[in-house]
Scaffold this motif. Structure first.
Motif, PDB file in Angstrom:
ATOM      1  N   PHE A  12      43.237  40.698  35.123  1.00  0.00           N
ATOM      2  CA  PHE A  12      42.327  40.881  36.168  1.00  0.00           C
ATOM      3  C   PHE A  12      40.752  40.427  35.656  1.00  0.00           C
ATOM      4  O   PHE A  12      39.937  39.739  36.383  1.00  0.00           O
ATOM      5  N   LEU A  13      40.519  40.660  34.389  1.00  0.00           N
ATOM      6  CA  LEU A  13      39.218  40.116  33.803  1.00  0.00           C
ATOM      7  C   LEU A  13      39.160  38.623  33.796  1.00  0.00           C
ATOM      8  O   LEU A  13      37.913  38.160  34.125  1.00  0.00           O
ATOM      9  N   ALA A  14      40.145  37.987  33.545  1.00  0.00           N
ATOM     10  CA  ALA A  14      40.141  36.619  33.529  1.00  0.00           C
ATOM     11  C   ALA A  14      39.950  36.028  35.120  1.00  0.00           C
ATOM     12  O   ALA A  14      39.331  34.978  35.158  1.00  0.00           O
ATOM     13  N   LEU A 134      54.167  38.831  35.437  1.00  0.00           N
ATOM     14  CA  LEU A 134      52.739  39.255  35.784  1.00  0.00           C
ATOM     15  C   LEU A 134      52.759  38.672  37.411  1.00  0.00           C
ATOM     16  O   LEU A 134      52.009  39.010  38.107  1.00  0.00           O
ATOM     17  N   LEU A 135      53.185  37.233  37.197  1.00  0.00           N
ATOM     18  CA  LEU A 135      52.805  36.301  38.449  1.00  0.00           C
ATOM     19  C   LEU A 135      53.570  36.989  39.535  1.00  0.00           C
ATOM     20  O   LEU A 135      53.523  36.553  40.827  1.00  0.00           O
ATOM     21  N   PHE A 140      48.796  41.615  40.807  1.00  0.00           N
ATOM     22  CA  PHE A 140      48.294  40.458  40.368  1.00  0.00           C
ATOM     23  C   PHE A 140      47.835  39.582  41.828  1.00  0.00           C
ATOM     24  O   PHE A 140      46.990  38.699  41.924  1.00  0.00           O
ATOM     25  N   ILE A 141      48.906  39.293  42.651  1.00  0.00           N
ATOM     26  CA  ILE A 141      49.047  38.632  43.867  1.00  0.00           C
ATOM     27  C   ILE A 141      47.853  39.051  44.578  1.00  0.00           C
ATOM     28  O   ILE A 141      46.817  38.192  45.120  1.00  0.00           O
ATOM     29  N   LEU A 142      47.596  40.436  44.551  1.00  0.00           N
ATOM     30  CA  LEU A 142      46.646  40.981  45.509  1.00  0.00           C
ATOM     31  C   LEU A 142      45.245  40.568  45.149  1.00  0.00           C
ATOM     32  O   LEU A 142      44.217  40.263  45.746  1.00  0.00           O
ATOM     33  N   ALA A 143      44.985  40.804  43.738  1.00  0.00           N
ATOM     34  CA  ALA A 143      44.054  40.591  43.099  1.00  0.00           C
ATOM     35  C   ALA A 143      43.395  39.055  43.236  1.00  0.00           C
ATOM     36  O   ALA A 143      42.191  38.789  43.459  1.00  0.00           O
ATOM     37  N   THR A 144      44.198  38.163  43.246  1.00  0.00           N
ATOM     38  CA  THR A 144      44.074  36.838  43.488  1.00  0.00           C
ATOM     39  C   THR A 144      43.642  36.369  44.618  1.00  0.00           C
ATOM     40  O   THR A 144      42.892  35.639  45.031  1.00  0.00           O
ATOM     41  N   PHE A 437      49.062  28.841  46.674  1.00  0.00           N
ATOM     42  CA  PHE A 437      49.207  30.083  45.748  1.00  0.00           C
ATOM     43  C   PHE A 437      49.588  31.275  46.785  1.00  0.00           C
ATOM     44  O   PHE A 437      50.711  31.831  46.470  1.00  0.00           O
ATOM     45  N   SER A 438      49.032  31.454  48.058  1.00  0.00           N
ATOM     46  CA  SER A 438      49.674  32.445  49.121  1.00  0.00           C
ATOM     47  C   SER A 438      50.916  32.120  49.441  1.00  0.00           C
ATOM     48  O   SER A 438      51.855  33.195  49.345  1.00  0.00           O
ATOM     49  N   PHE A 439      51.168  30.996  49.723  1.00  0.00           N
ATOM     50  CA  PHE A 439      52.852  30.645  50.221  1.00  0.00           C
ATOM     51  C   PHE A 439      53.691  31.025  48.964  1.00  0.00           C
ATOM     52  O   PHE A 439      54.886  31.639  48.915  1.00  0.00           O
ATOM     53  N   SER A 440      53.415  30.537  47.782  1.00  0.00           N
ATOM     54  CA  SER A 440      54.206  30.378  46.525  1.00  0.00           C
ATOM     55  C   SER A 440      54.322  31.835  46.161  1.00  0.00           C
ATOM     56  O   SER A 440      55.570  32.138  45.989  1.00  0.00           O
ATOM     57  N   SER A 441      53.360  32.575  45.921  1.00  0.00           N
ATOM     58  CA  SER A 441      53.546  33.803  45.531  1.00  0.00           C
ATOM     59  C   SER A 441      54.138  34.734  46.544  1.00  0.00           C
ATOM     60  O   SER A 441      55.146  35.703  45.782  1.00  0.00           O
ATOM     61  N   LEU A 442      53.796  34.772  47.852  1.00  0.00           N
ATOM     62  CA  LEU A 442      54.577  35.776  48.435  1.00  0.00           C
ATOM     63  C   LEU A 442      56.042  35.449  49.042  1.00  0.00           C
ATOM     64  O   LEU A 442      56.971  36.140  49.059  1.00  0.00           O
TER      65      LEU A 442
END
Length: 524
Positions: A12-14, A134-135, A140-144, A437-442
């Protein structure tokens, strides 16, 4: 234990440091007239007595935010004087020295720390699957999705506004309701209303939720609720929090007898139905239908051409105009339409609150309903629905599907805000990265074997690609660019409005389905 927690949140810090670094790289990019708006407000609050804040009109960009935001600008001004005192002179209109640009950009970046903290609190509220890497973790997805939100990046850190810390307060308020800290959540929202009154759009969701789930019922750990006797003590506690916040905010202006003047600045109903650039909502579709009917009527000889001014037919998006065929819309009509659009979800939440997640869904629908039917809606207001909706998108497949459509169309509709050539590659690259990112992660989270969207939805979203090519590269080369410059904005608003309306319908379907499912379970 502390070391374990620190290691667990290092990602999250990163993310937070990475996006802050990107914001610093954007300091010298284009900024809109909103930059001058806030510079002028710094000057007004620093150089003039409080009694003149809401009367000062040297600049056309008069102070029109609630008192707490004026005090926020007042506080910033006492830091700004160390960068460049000339920015605090009211008469220095359109002043933008390098030191002024640096200060105002940094002020947005620093106040975003509130947003970063709020995102961290929201990540604690989502349901996690400990077996995933993590991915693939919802947190993690929400934070991104929140920290790297495309809309916030371009609106705050290129176009220039202070939405970050305001949305931070909103998300922190929502997180407190997930944690059953309802009084704190109510206090944060009251403060938010006194910083920017646009959040009145979602005030009905807060009112019904707090009355139903705090004053009347008790929320269980599983999100269900139990009726109990009404608690007058809790209602009084909420009332004291809300009224005291407003009283402290408006107290100087109450003592000065200036409350009517402040309210006249906050609610300028003399503006037109639509902003200069139509937001992608119902009124964009209404406007284009009126133009199509008027053109058809003139072609068929059914309408008298002498009754139509050139501006009403070709002014399009650049100025106010009266509707030619369809009835013109008044502020009262938009208010009625807005109330009618949100009353069903308020009723459903009263009958079946479904805890903080039901409240969050109601908030999103209220924000979207107000965006679709409100008076003089700014296109940037779509973020009020997209950002809270991110919390639901990482927990439900159907919500993820709707989120992808709303996020993509809503963010695409913001692209015309950045119209300079040097920002063209920046906005396209950032949006592409965020969308991918939105499409791939969800998809990884909910649909490992395929796409979350159906073929029609995919075709609709893919249509944004040729639309952008036409608007940015093809149309500027045509002869119509000089006579009809508003056409690219019109195409963008109308096309994106279709997606927004579709998402609004899907959200309501999810509410009614939940209500029907709950009723069946109760009967069994």
């Amino acid at each position: 234990m502390a070391a374990h927690i620190s290691q667990g949140w290092s990602w999250f810090l990163a993310l937070a440091c990475g996006v802050s670094f990107l914001k610093c790289l954007l300091i010298n990019s284009y900024h809109s007239t909103d930059f001058e708006v806030h510079r002028n407000w710094l000057a007004i609050t620093h150089s003039l007595p409080v009694s003149k804040w809401y009367y000062e009109a040297t600049s056309e960009w008069t102070l029109d935010y609630p008192p707490l935001f004026a005090w926020f600008e007042f506080g910033l001004s006492h830091i700004a004087k160390y960068f460049d005192p000339q920015m605090l002179v009211v008469q220095n209109l359109n002043y933008a020295s390098p030191a002024t640009v640096l200060f105002q950009r940094l002020s947005v970046i620093v106040t975003d720390l509130i947003f970063i903290y709020a995102v961290k609190e929201c990540c604690k509220c989502v349901r996690e699957d400990k077996g995933k890497d993590l991915l693939g973790k919802p947190s993690f997805i929400l934070a991104t999705l929140l920290l790297w939100n495309f809309g916030l990046l371009i609106v705050d850190h290129i176009h220039f506004q202070y939405n970050g810390f305001l949305f931070g307060i909103l998300l922190l308020s929502a997180a407190r309701h997930f944690q059953n800290r309802h009084l704190e959540g109510a206090l944060l929202f009251s403060v938010l209303l006194n910083l920017k009154h646009i959040y009145l759009y979602i005030a009905p969701a807060y009112g019904i939720f707090l009355l139903r789930c705090y004053c009347f019922t008790h929320s269980n750990a599983d999100g269900s609720v139990q009726w109990r006797s009404f608690s007058i003590f809790r209602l009084v506690a909420l009332g004291v929090i809300v009224l005291s916040t407003f009283a402290l905010s408006f107290l100087p202006f109450i003592l000065l007898g200036q409350v009517p003047q402040v309210l006249s600045r906050l609610f300028p109903f003399k503006r037109g139905l639509c902003h200069a650039y139509w937001a992608p909502n119902i009124w964009a579709l209404y406007n284009i239908a009126d133009k199509a009917l008027s053109m058809l009527g003139l072609k068929l000889g059914l309408l008298d051409q002498t009754k139509f001014t050139k501006a009403s037919m070709t002014g399009g998006l650049v100025q106010e105009f009266q509707h030619s065929v369809l009835p013109s819309v008044s502020p009262v009509v938009t208010l009625v339409c807005t109330l009618l659009s949100i009353l069903p979800v308020l009723f459903c939440m009263w009958r079946r609150p479904n805890g903080a997640r039901g409240f969050l869904r109601c908030m999103v629908i209220c924000a979207l309903g107000s965006f679709m039917f409100g008076w003089h809606v700014h296109e940037k207001a779509i973020l009020m629905a997209i950002l809270p909706f991110s919390l639901l998108a990482v927990e439900s497949k159907e919500d993820a599907r709707t989120f992808l459509i709303l996020s993509t169309t809503g963010h695409f509709s913001l692209l015309p805000l950045l119209f300079t050539a040097q920002e063209l590659p920046i906005k396209i690259i950032i949006m592409l990265l965020f969308t991918v990112f939105s499409f791939s992660s969800l998809n990884k989270l909910f649909s490992k074997s395929g796409c979350l969207l159906n073929p029609v939805e995919c075709v609709y979203l893919l249509g944004l690609v040729p639309l952008e090519i036409i608007c940015e590269f093809v149309y500027p080369l045509t002869r119509w660019q000089l006579t009809l410059p508003f056409i690219p904005l019109l195409l963008t608003s109308v096309y994106c409005a279709l997606g927004v309306v579709y998402c609004f319908i899907r959200l309501y379907m999810s509410v009614f389905t939940s209500l029907r499912t709950g009723s069946k379970a109760k009967s069994q």
